[in-house]
Design a protein around this motif. Structure first.
Motif: not given
Length: 385
Positions: A8-13, A48-56, A64-74
């Motif tokens: 859910e967190e990854l999908a939101a990002f 951006g120029r700070d860490d606010a919009d950066a995540v691990l 955790l499923s990486l499918e939201p990230l794969m959708a972004l990659f596509r």
């Protein structure tokens, strides 16, 4: 700094990332004990120029499923920015069958923009972002949990500074009209075949002193067995047997287990069971290989009948042209291609695409005797013949 451990967190990002022009990406992985890389961490940052919009993104913690990230990659509307992307892309292709597109590799772009050959991320951070990287966590074990704050800070820096580097290089490419040069180079990185290792071709990476076709046939069979065995069990190929042992086996041609026991270089685990059986079968297959299927290794420089004087002139010309254009010479033509051109071949990469614009036309004119080099290769003078 925020670490995402749920789908859910990854999908939101990723939903937020879908509305920006680009996202920077990096990974941390381990490969010392496996054939395929083990993904341990993903770093992502929005503009951006700070860490606010950066995540691990932690694939080893939580549900955790990486499918939201794969959708972004596509997603073709968002540029995915990496530095030295090849190993990262291999992970995503092997694990998920996805190669991020559109892709921007800052190492490739930097070579086109005058930063030298295979420039490192740390160098670009220093020269473009005017920052220093803390590399104290460079050799960390990224599979161990929990991660320390120092590790997280180190990992996040690999994508936060990458934003400024990307914006600078992208603007430079647009200004110089070289964006399509980079696009041609990236076509190799986005080709799925780049990340496919065929066991039958593994022998070509093994260094041998003998070019005997029968000897090489045994090397080919042993290397193919080792590669397939390592892939199937996901272990490093050197855990099966190392190159020096492979060459020894191809030389001694063991016929049975007793012969294997005499090997000086073979690991104890390889003298029994599936590996031993595979070795003996590979040696037999190499010895029985039909003559018309024996591998051939050609000494390219000798076979090509290279004109050494012309080859040397092409090297001088290449240096002059790459200095003039501010492009890494490695991107234009390796030494083997210069030799091929000097030997009369014309179906080489240095004479195609954007490389022809930079180097190819003058290289052909030099070969045809229509061009002469000025002092120290700095000037190029056309001769009307």
């Amino acid at each position: 700094m925020k670490t995402l451990t749920t789908t859910e967190e990854l999908a939101a990002f990723c939903e937020a990332a879908a509305s920006v022009p680009y996202v920077t990406v990096d990974t941390e992985f381990l490969r010392e004990r496996t054939y395929y890389s083990k993904l341990c961490l993903i770093q992502l940052a929005l503009p951006g120029r700070d860490d606010a919009d950066a995540v691990l993104v932690d694939p080893l913690e939580g549900d955790l499923s990486l499918e939201p990230l794969m959708a972004l990659f596509r997603n073709k509307d968002v540029v995915k920015v990496f530095h030295a992307a090849r190993q990262d892309l291999e992970i995503f292709h092997v694990d998920h069958g996805v190669i991020p597109e559109p892709l921007f590799d800052t190492q490739v772009a930097a070579m086109v923009c005058g930063f030298g050959e295979q420039v490192g991320y740390e160098t670009l951070v220093k020269r473009i972002a005017k920052q220093q990287l803390d590399k104290s966590s460079r050799f960390t074990d990224w599979s161990r949990r929990p991660l320390t704050d120092a590790q997280k800070t180190y990992a996040l820096a690999d994508v936060t500074h990458l934003r400024q580097i990307y914006e600078f290089l992208n603007a430079k490419l647009e200004e110089t009209g070289r964006a399509r040069w980079v696009a041609e180079e990236l076509a190799v990185l986005t080709d799925p075949q780049t990340y496919v290792t065929h066991p039958e071709d593994a022998w070509k990476r093994v260094k041998t002193r003998s070019n005997s076709p029968r000897f090489l046939a045994i090397v080919r069979e042993l290397a193919a067995f080792r590669e397939a065995h390592a892939q199937e069990r996901n272990i490093p190929r050197n855990r099966v047997f190392k190159d020096d042992a492979l060459v020894e086996l191809a030389s001694t041609k063991p016929q049975n287990m007793n012969d294997l026991s005499r090997s000086r270089l073979l690991l104890r685990e390889a003298r029994k069971g599936a590996i031993a059986d595979g070795i003996l079968a590979a040696v037999a297959a190499g010895q029985e290989c039909p003559k018309d299927n024996l591998p051939k290794v050609e000494n390219d420089r000798e076979k090509l009948q290279v004109n050494p004087a012309l080859s040397d002139l092409l090297r001088v010309l290449l240096k002059a042209k790459t200095e003039s254009y501010g492009v890494a010479s490695k991107l234009i033509a390796p030494a083997s291609e210069l030799d091929a051109i000097a030997a009369g071949q014309r179906d080489v990469a240095a004479l195609t695409g954007w490389r022809r614009e930079v180097f190819g036309e003058d290289a052909l004119r030099l070969c045809d005797g229509q061009i002469a080099l000025g002092a120290k290769g700095k000037a190029v003078t056309v001769i009307d013949l």
